[in-house]
Enzyme design. Structure first.
Site, PDB file in Angstrom:
ATOM      1  N   TYR A 155       0.863  -1.121   0.025  1.00 49.61           N
ATOM      2  CA  TYR A 155      -0.095   0.006  -0.035  1.00 49.61           C
ATOM      3  C   TYR A 155       0.895   1.188   0.045  1.00 49.61           C
ATOM      4  CZ  TYR A 155      -4.150   2.491   0.657  1.00 49.61           C
ATOM      5  OH  TYR A 155      -5.522   3.412   0.512  1.00 49.61           O
ATOM      6  N   LYS A 162      -3.208   8.483   3.006  1.00 47.76           N
ATOM      7  CA  LYS A 162      -4.384   8.372   3.681  1.00 47.76           C
ATOM      8  C   LYS A 162      -4.303   8.630   5.179  1.00 47.76           C
ATOM      9  CE  LYS A 162      -6.928   6.401   0.442  1.00 47.76           C
ATOM     10  NZ  LYS A 162      -7.898   7.191  -0.073  1.00 47.76           N
TER      11      LYS A 162
END
Ligand code: NAP
Length: 255
Positions: A155, A162
């Protein structure tokens, strides 16, 4: 639930997009929708699915790396609709080749674009939307992922983006709270979309969630749409600065 409300939804690329499922749920609950598309190529695909909405939405072009396009979107909404009650930010971007390999190989160029599209754009949109929410109790909603707070293989830069987005939710909630507006995020479990297919090993993530989540299954994008209706409606009028998991309880499990 959303009768009489008008909302801007960004991030519909195709019928799999989470933003599309939120648009459908909002439409189902009576909201009037304004949608944006990033470029002409996407517009052609979008026209085919828009028939599913109860009335044709106002469609505007918006690449969030272009400040002028963002200004133009809000000018069009002001002229053609007059106001906004909610805004949904369903956008993220990283170069696909950096969603594998070590995090420390993230390039400055990709760090900057990932942060700009996936985190900064939310603040940039909130700033422009607030004048259109004068006298209303506005709701802002964005989409995040568990990779903001835990290490999820591959990720990478999106985890950092995020985390910045989730911090932005809290700071923005303090900015706009005195005007009666709320700012929240849904932290969604993995859903097979265009953006998700860029993350190496995404299929494996789905298998792990089905096996280990509290509900022992994967999530449907329609379930994010339903949760979004809560945030966009007055039912959540006292909820702000919140990141809520909609992930079949995966985040709550230890081993
Ligand atoms: P998606 O359908 O691919 O949506 C991502 C959207 O971001 C696309 O419409 C994309 O347009 C748009 N976008 C990228 N760069 C942009 C730019 N510069 N200007 C304007 N729009 C831009 O994927 P999705 O999974 O629904 O993603 C929606 C949100 O949910 C993202 O924030 C994502 O991180 C989050 N999320 C997804 C999952 C998941 O498993 N799918 C889980 C948790 C959170 P283009 O296609 O033209 O690039």
């Amino acid at each position: 639930m959303l009768k009489g409300k008008t909302g801007l939804i960004l991030g519909v690329a195709n019928k799999r997009s989470i933003a599309w499922h939120i648009a459908r749920a909002a439409d189902h609950h009576g909201a009037k929708i304004v949608l944006t598309y990033q470029n002409e190529r996407l517009l052609r695909g979008l026209e085919r699915i828009l028939e599913q909405l109860s009335e044709p939405p106002l469609l505007l072009q918006c690449d969030v790396t272009d400040e002028g396009q963002m200004d133009a979107v809000f000018a069009s909404i002001r002229d053609q609709v007059g106001h906004l009650d909610f805004l949904v930010h369903g956008l993220a971007f990283s170069k696909r080749e950096e969603l594998e390999g070590p995090f420390h190989d993230t390039t400055l160029e990709n760090w900057q674009i990932a942060m700009q599209v996936s985190a900064y754009s939310f603040s940039a949109l909130v700033r422009r939307a607030v004048p259109l929410m004068e006298g209303r109790s506005g709701s802002f909603l964005t989409l995040t992922y568990l990779g903001a707070e835990r290490v999820i293989p591959h990720y990478n830069v999106m985890g950092a983006a995020k985390a910045a987005l989730e911090a932005s939710v809290r700071y923005l909630s303090a900015d706009v709270g005195p005007r009666g507006h709320r700012v929240n995020a849904i932290s969604a479990g993995p859903i097979k979309t265009l953006a998700a297919s860029g993350v190496k090993g995404f299929g494996q993530m789905l298998e792990v969630v089905a096996e280990r989540s509290a509900l022992k299954r994967n999530l449907g994008a329609d379930e994010i749409g339903d949760a979004a209706v809560f945030f966009l409606s007055d039912l959540s009028r006292a909820v702000t600065g919140e990141v809520m998991f909609v992930d079949c309880g995966y985040h709550a499990m230890g081993i």
